[in-house]
Design a protein around this motif. Structure first.
Motif, PDB file in Angstrom:
ATOM      1  N   UNK A  48      42.529  53.407  33.246  1.00 52.00           N
ATOM      2  CA  UNK A  48      41.353  53.727  34.050  1.00 52.00           C
ATOM      3  C   UNK A  48      41.345  52.970  35.375  1.00 52.00           C
ATOM      4  N   UNK A  49      40.539  53.482  36.289  1.00 48.80           N
ATOM      5  CA  UNK A  49      40.449  52.905  37.645  1.00 48.80           C
ATOM      6  C   UNK A  49      39.495  51.709  37.596  1.00 48.80           C
ATOM      7  N   UNK A  50      40.011  50.615  37.095  1.00 46.93           N
ATOM      8  CA  UNK A  50      39.128  49.474  36.824  1.00 46.93           C
ATOM      9  C   UNK A  50      39.803  48.166  37.196  1.00 46.93           C
ATOM     10  N   UNK A  51      38.988  47.122  37.291  1.00 44.15           N
ATOM     11  CA  UNK A  51      39.550  45.786  37.582  1.00 44.15           C
ATOM     12  C   UNK A  51      38.614  44.710  37.058  1.00 44.15           C
ATOM     13  N   UNK A  52      39.232  43.561  36.815  1.00 42.79           N
ATOM     14  CA  UNK A  52      38.463  42.327  36.595  1.00 42.79           C
ATOM     15  C   UNK A  52      38.892  41.373  37.695  1.00 42.79           C
ATOM     16  N   UNK A  53      37.951  40.627  38.244  1.00 40.05           N
ATOM     17  CA  UNK A  53      38.338  39.533  39.142  1.00 40.05           C
ATOM     18  C   UNK A  53      38.355  38.266  38.300  1.00 40.05           C
ATOM     19  N   UNK A  54      39.468  37.564  38.363  1.00 38.31           N
ATOM     20  CA  UNK A  54      39.624  36.342  37.578  1.00 38.31           C
ATOM     21  C   UNK A  54      39.713  35.131  38.503  1.00 38.31           C
ATOM     22  N   UNK A  55      39.392  33.953  37.952  1.00 35.47           N
ATOM     23  CA  UNK A  55      39.768  32.703  38.612  1.00 35.47           C
ATOM     24  C   UNK A  55      40.439  31.899  37.512  1.00 35.47           C
ATOM     25  N   UNK A  56      41.759  31.828  37.561  1.00 34.76           N
ATOM     26  CA  UNK A  56      42.491  31.268  36.417  1.00 34.76           C
ATOM     27  C   UNK A  56      42.191  32.129  35.198  1.00 34.76           C
ATOM     28  N   UNK A  57      41.697  31.477  34.132  1.00 35.13           N
ATOM     29  CA  UNK A  57      41.410  32.263  32.916  1.00 35.13           C
ATOM     30  C   UNK A  57      39.935  32.663  32.826  1.00 35.13           C
ATOM     31  N   UNK A  58      39.170  32.385  33.889  1.00 32.85           N
ATOM     32  CA  UNK A  58      37.727  32.702  33.868  1.00 32.85           C
ATOM     33  C   UNK A  58      37.470  34.062  34.520  1.00 32.85           C
ATOM     34  N   UNK A  59      36.826  34.955  33.757  1.00 29.53           N
ATOM     35  CA  UNK A  59      36.471  36.254  34.345  1.00 29.53           C
ATOM     36  C   UNK A  59      35.238  36.085  35.232  1.00 29.53           C
ATOM     37  N   UNK A  60      35.353  36.529  36.474  1.00 31.55           N
ATOM     38  CA  UNK A  60      34.246  36.398  37.421  1.00 31.55           C
ATOM     39  C   UNK A  60      33.512  37.724  37.566  1.00 31.55           C
ATOM     40  N   UNK A  61      34.273  38.830  37.569  1.00 33.39           N
ATOM     41  CA  UNK A  61      33.649  40.130  37.847  1.00 33.39           C
ATOM     42  C   UNK A  61      34.408  41.238  37.163  1.00 33.39           C
ATOM     43  N   UNK A  62      33.730  42.372  37.002  1.00 29.07           N
ATOM     44  CA  UNK A  62      34.482  43.578  36.657  1.00 29.07           C
ATOM     45  C   UNK A  62      33.875  44.762  37.377  1.00 29.07           C
ATOM     46  N   UNK A  63      34.682  45.787  37.547  1.00 23.25           N
ATOM     47  CA  UNK A  63      34.195  46.954  38.273  1.00 23.25           C
ATOM     48  C   UNK A  63      35.169  48.103  38.164  1.00 23.25           C
ATOM     49  N   UNK A  64      34.842  49.189  38.844  1.00 26.24           N
ATOM     50  CA  UNK A  64      35.731  50.347  38.781  1.00 26.24           C
ATOM     51  C   UNK A  64      35.155  51.565  39.466  1.00 26.24           C
ATOM     52  N   UNK A  65      35.977  52.629  39.471  1.00 30.75           N
ATOM     53  CA  UNK A  65      35.480  53.940  39.905  1.00 30.75           C
ATOM     54  C   UNK A  65      34.709  54.495  38.718  1.00 30.75           C
ATOM     55  N   UNK A  66      33.677  55.315  39.003  1.00 31.03           N
ATOM     56  CA  UNK A  66      32.821  55.813  37.910  1.00 31.03           C
ATOM     57  C   UNK A  66      33.057  57.292  37.651  1.00 31.03           C
ATOM     58  N   UNK A  67      32.775  57.683  36.449  1.00 26.39           N
ATOM     59  CA  UNK A  67      32.828  59.110  36.122  1.00 26.39           C
ATOM     60  C   UNK A  67      31.674  59.780  36.870  1.00 26.39           C
ATOM     61  N   UNK A  68      31.984  60.873  37.619  1.00 24.33           N
ATOM     62  CA  UNK A  68      30.896  61.544  38.338  1.00 24.33           C
ATOM     63  C   UNK A  68      30.716  62.988  37.864  1.00 24.33           C
ATOM     64  N   UNK A  69      31.365  63.328  36.735  1.00 27.92           N
ATOM     65  CA  UNK A  69      31.202  64.659  36.147  1.00 27.92           C
ATOM     66  C   UNK A  69      30.410  64.523  34.854  1.00 27.92           C
ATOM     67  N   UNK A  70      29.356  65.298  34.742  1.00 21.84           N
ATOM     68  CA  UNK A  70      28.476  65.178  33.578  1.00 21.84           C
ATOM     69  C   UNK A  70      29.227  65.432  32.252  1.00 21.84           C
TER      70      UNK A  70
END
Ligand code: AMO
Length: 437
Positions: free
Chosen positions: A349-371
């Motif tokens: 999937x079109x997704x990501x996590x932002x890490x700092x070392x082993x600490x997860x800071x963020x996550x995000x991605x493209x979203x489904x836009x079809x019902x």
């Protein structure tokens, strides 16, 4: 005990300078220390801007004012009217000779821990009396940095055309699959505390295109760790007509902007926390999930494709990836139901996590836009689409392609303030064991 009466602050501690020698001033604050040398007493008063010295000598201060000292001890709150006298021996080169002292509050007991020692007692003991723990210089530094970070984040998003929004925190469904919900009784119906602003921020892209929210998220975390709270603050954005690649660029820019702002404006606070941080420069390293698996394999850790990545495993590659980096292109099955799969490879999937070392800071991605796809995904995850009708029906009226992310403000603060325990960077943390103060 005295009252303030008509006494009002004329100066802060850092305004007491040789340039106003002889002026009459009024300061308020908390007594940080008192040193008594017979006829001479030095009192250090602390206010929000720093410290100022009060010098009380039997020859220069009348007895009715000096007698007030008998009632004062450390951590008393006082107001002082007096004359400024320049002297090289005082902080900022000037002190105050009091003409009137008002004793406003005298503590009945002293804090059960030392406020000015580097080594501290157990955090739980300090959190039990958090309002007093927050008088420690290191605690204050953390929250000054947090304040500056929030200003920088707001400033950045506003300057880039994002609108600040507030979405409801009492909601009717889950938004994040894996994380547990806090149920509550909403009149005669079951409701939940919001795990994230996810579905609302997505809906808002149809009206405002670019939105951001800084607000609480609630997660009924089952395990007790150094980086999970039941109530945390998340910084979310959602934007129309972009993909996950575009919002990764936004995320690294807002992080770099925030850190640059802090390194510029919070030098003393960072020094107090022994954080010699330098502002990172974009772009951050981007590593796919598959590449992480390969790196782990080389360290002797074999993770089955599709599984989540454990912190204990990520620690093994921390030497190779010590700073900020993105993990991109996760298995579709490992991410939330609203994340869009790749057109040519639906298992990713079109997704990501932002890490700092082993600490997860963020996550995000493209979203489904079809019902239809979203309904399918909800069913796959055993969610009843009927419960999401309030969200799905928005799609009937059209929704632009969109992407976004959420980052944990408190997690970022752990990095900025070099703290191992997330509780240190939250005023009144909430976890499985703690609901007070
Ligand atoms: P996610 O569930 O990964 O994604 O949460 C986003 C970020 O919020 C922080 N976070 C927490 N911080 C402290 N305690 C917790 N219990 C906790 N849970 C999460 C983390 C995490 O990376 N809606 C998506 C974001 C998006 O796709 O826009 C979401 O909530 O730093």
């Amino acid at each position: 005990m005295d009252t303030m009466g008509n006494l009002r602050r004329s100066h802060y501690s850092n305004d007491i300078l040789p340039s106003i020698n002889g002026d009459q001033v009024v300061v308020f604050g908390i007594v940080a220390s008192i040193r008594n040398h017979g006829k001479l007493t030095f009192l250090i008063l602390e206010d929000l801007k720093g410290i100022v010295q009060l010098t009380i000598h039997a020859n220069s201060v009348p007895e009715n004012v000096r007698s007030k000292l008998n009632n004062i001890h450390e951590q008393s709150f006082i107001g002082v009217m007096g004359k400024v006298k320049s002297t090289e021996k005082a902080p900022h080169g000037a002190e105050i000779i009091p003409e009137d002292i008002r004793v406003l509050s005298v503590p009945q007991s002293m804090p059960p821990f030392k406020l000015f020692k580097q080594r501290l007692p157990n955090i739980e003991k300090r959190l039990d009396l958090r309002a007093v723990d927050l008088r420690r210089p290191q605690s204050k530094a953390i929250f000054k940095i947090k304040h500056t970070a929030l200003q920088a984040i707001r400033g950045y998003f506003s300057s880039q055309g994002y609108m600040e929004v507030q979405t409801p925190k009492i909601i009717s469904t889950a938004t994040e699959g894996g994380a547990a919900l806090f149920p509550l009784l909403y009149y005669n119906k079951e409701a939940f505390l919001a795990q994230s602003p996810q579905l609302y921020k997505e809906q808002l892209t149809g009206a405002f295109e670019k939105v951001f929210e800084i607000g609480p998220i609630f997660r009924a975390e089952r395990s007790r760790t150094m980086k999970h709270l039941s109530e945390a603050v998340s910084v979310d954005i959602e934007e129309a007509y972009v993909t996950y690649i575009d919002v990764m660029n936004v995320l690294e820019r807002v992080i770099c902007h925030t850190i640059a702002n802090i390194t510029e404006n919070c030098k003393e606070d960072l020094a107090l926390l022994k954080n010699k941080m330098r502002a990172p420069v974009p772009p951050f390293k981007r590593v796919t999930y598959d590449e992480i698996l390969e790196l782990l394999h080389r360290e002797g850790v074999d993770v089955s494709w599709g599984n989540d990545l454990f912190v204990s495993d990520l620690k093994k590659i921390e030497r190779k990836l010590p700073e900020f980096y993105f993990i991109t292109d996760w298995p579709t099955s490992s991410k939330a139901f609203y994340i869009k799969s790749k057109d040519d490879k639906p298992e990713i999937c079109e997704s990501f996590d932002l890490m700092h070392g082993s600490l997860e800071i963020a996550s995000g991605g493209s979203r489904i836009d079809q019902k239809d796809t979203l309904v399918e995904k909800l069913k796959e995850r055993s969610f009843d689409p009927a419960l999401f009708e309030y969200h799905l029906k928005v799609f009937d009226y059209g929704i632009p392609p969109h992407a976004g992310f959420g980052f944990g403000l408190d997690r970022l603060m752990m990095v900025l303030c070099k703290q191992k325990n997330i509780r240190e960077v939250v005023l009144y943390p909430r976890d499985q064991r703690r609901l007070i103060p």
